[in-house]
Motif scaffolding. Structure first.
Motif, short mmCIF file in Angstrom:
data_model
loop_
_atom_site.label_atom_id
_atom_site.label_comp_id
_atom_site.label_asym_id
_atom_site.label_seq_id
_atom_site.Cartn_x
_atom_site.Cartn_y
_atom_site.Cartn_z
N MET A 188 0.85 -1.15 -0.07
CA MET A 188 0.06 0.13 -0.20
C MET A 188 0.90 1.12 0.04
O MET A 188 1.89 1.31 0.73
N VAL A 189 0.45 2.30 -0.85
CA VAL A 189 1.38 3.37 -0.94
C VAL A 189 0.64 4.54 -0.09
O VAL A 189 -0.60 4.75 0.10
N THR A 190 1.41 5.12 1.03
CA THR A 190 0.75 6.17 1.58
C THR A 190 1.00 7.38 1.09
O THR A 190 1.81 7.83 0.31
N ILE A 191 -0.12 8.27 1.32
CA ILE A 191 0.03 9.66 0.88
C ILE A 191 0.95 10.72 2.00
O ILE A 191 0.28 10.82 3.08
N ARG A 192 1.84 11.35 1.52
CA ARG A 192 2.56 12.09 2.34
C ARG A 192 2.97 13.25 1.51
O ARG A 192 2.80 13.40 0.23
N GLU A 193 3.83 14.12 2.06
CA GLU A 193 4.04 15.50 1.44
C GLU A 193 5.23 14.89 0.27
O GLU A 193 5.91 14.25 0.38
N GLY A 194 4.96 15.56 -0.99
CA GLY A 194 5.67 15.41 -2.15
C GLY A 194 5.13 14.11 -2.87
O GLY A 194 5.48 13.92 -4.25
N SER A 195 3.95 13.45 -2.54
CA SER A 195 3.21 12.20 -3.39
C SER A 195 2.75 12.90 -4.55
O SER A 195 2.13 13.96 -4.43
N VAL A 196 2.84 12.15 -5.58
CA VAL A 196 2.24 12.52 -6.80
C VAL A 196 0.98 11.56 -6.59
O VAL A 196 0.66 10.52 -6.54
N VAL A 197 -0.35 12.52 -6.83
CA VAL A 197 -1.67 11.79 -6.80
C VAL A 197 -2.38 12.27 -7.91
O VAL A 197 -2.22 13.28 -8.66
N LYS A 198 -3.43 11.36 -8.25
CA LYS A 198 -4.35 11.59 -9.52
C LYS A 198 -5.66 11.86 -8.73
O LYS A 198 -5.98 11.21 -8.01
N SER A 199 -6.33 12.86 -9.37
CA SER A 199 -7.70 13.24 -8.82
C SER A 199 -8.65 12.27 -9.55
O SER A 199 -8.59 11.93 -10.79
N ILE A 200 -9.48 11.63 -8.78
CA ILE A 200 -10.34 10.98 -9.25
C ILE A 200 -11.91 11.24 -9.11
O ILE A 200 -12.82 10.48 -9.47
N ALA A 201 -12.17 12.62 -8.56
CA ALA A 201 -13.46 13.05 -8.52
C ALA A 201 -13.50 14.45 -8.37
O ALA A 201 -12.37 15.12 -7.93
N GLY A 202 -14.32 15.07 -9.02
CA GLY A 202 -14.38 16.57 -9.13
C GLY A 202 -14.18 17.10 -10.42
O GLY A 202 -13.87 16.62 -11.24
N ARG A 203 -14.19 18.49 -10.43
CA ARG A 203 -13.86 19.19 -11.92
C ARG A 203 -12.53 18.82 -12.46
O ARG A 203 -12.17 19.01 -13.40
N ASP A 204 -11.54 18.50 -11.29
CA ASP A 204 -10.23 18.13 -11.90
C ASP A 204 -9.83 16.94 -12.08
O ASP A 204 -8.85 16.48 -12.09
N LYS A 205 -10.88 15.93 -12.09
CA LYS A 205 -10.98 14.49 -12.33
C LYS A 205 -9.84 14.30 -13.50
O LYS A 205 -9.74 14.82 -14.50
N GLU A 206 -9.02 13.13 -13.34
CA GLU A 206 -8.13 12.77 -14.14
C GLU A 206 -6.89 13.40 -14.13
O GLU A 206 -5.90 13.28 -15.08
N ARG A 207 -6.72 14.59 -13.43
CA ARG A 207 -5.43 15.44 -13.49
C ARG A 207 -4.56 15.08 -12.30
O ARG A 207 -4.74 14.65 -11.24
N TYR A 208 -3.47 15.26 -12.41
CA TYR A 208 -2.30 14.83 -11.22
C TYR A 208 -1.81 16.26 -10.74
O TYR A 208 -1.51 17.15 -11.33
N TYR A 209 -1.53 16.06 -9.61
CA TYR A 209 -0.91 16.97 -8.52
C TYR A 209 -0.03 16.39 -7.81
O TYR A 209 0.30 15.22 -7.50
N VAL A 210 0.82 17.24 -6.95
CA VAL A 210 1.45 17.07 -5.92
C VAL A 210 0.96 17.36 -4.39
O VAL A 210 0.69 18.58 -4.43
N VAL A 211 1.18 16.32 -3.51
CA VAL A 211 0.74 16.83 -1.94
C VAL A 211 1.77 17.63 -1.48
O VAL A 211 2.62 17.24 -1.23
N VAL A 212 1.13 19.13 -1.14
CA VAL A 212 1.90 20.05 -0.67
C VAL A 212 1.83 19.49 1.06
O VAL A 212 3.00 19.74 1.63
#
Length: 88
Positions: free
Chosen positions: A1-25
């Motif tokens: 299992m991958v944990t979400i921490r600062e610097g993790s690259v994540v994919k949005s799976i819901a909302g207006r930004d669905k399917e876009r990638y972001y970095v966790v600040v």
């Protein structure tokens, strides 16, 4: 299992930004603050429910010298489909 921490690259799976990638600040109690360096900059990250993002295995180092341009450059490969994403 991958944990979400600062610097993790994540994919949005819901909302207006669905399917876009972001970095966790920063992660915070069931939420994450995310930035893409373009629409959502490091100075004003978006608060998103942790259930609405999918973590990748990629983690980038964030520091005081990290710029929005660096974030855009890293995420451009994900958002245009040229980067290989290692999702669980």
């Amino acid at each position: 299992m991958v944990t979400i921490r600062e610097g993790s690259v994540v994919k949005s799976i819901a909302g207006r930004d669905k399917e876009r990638y972001y970095v966790v600040v920063s992660p915070a109690n069931g939420y994450v603050f995310i930035a893409d360096g373009k629409v959502r900059k490091l100075e004003h990250p978006k608060k998103k429910n942790i259930r609405h993002v999918w973590p990748t295995e990629e983690v980038i180092p964030l520091g005081p010298e990290t710029t929005n341009r660096q974030i855009r450059t890293i995420l451009s490969g994900y958002n245009d489909g040229t980067s290989i994403c290692h999702e669980d």
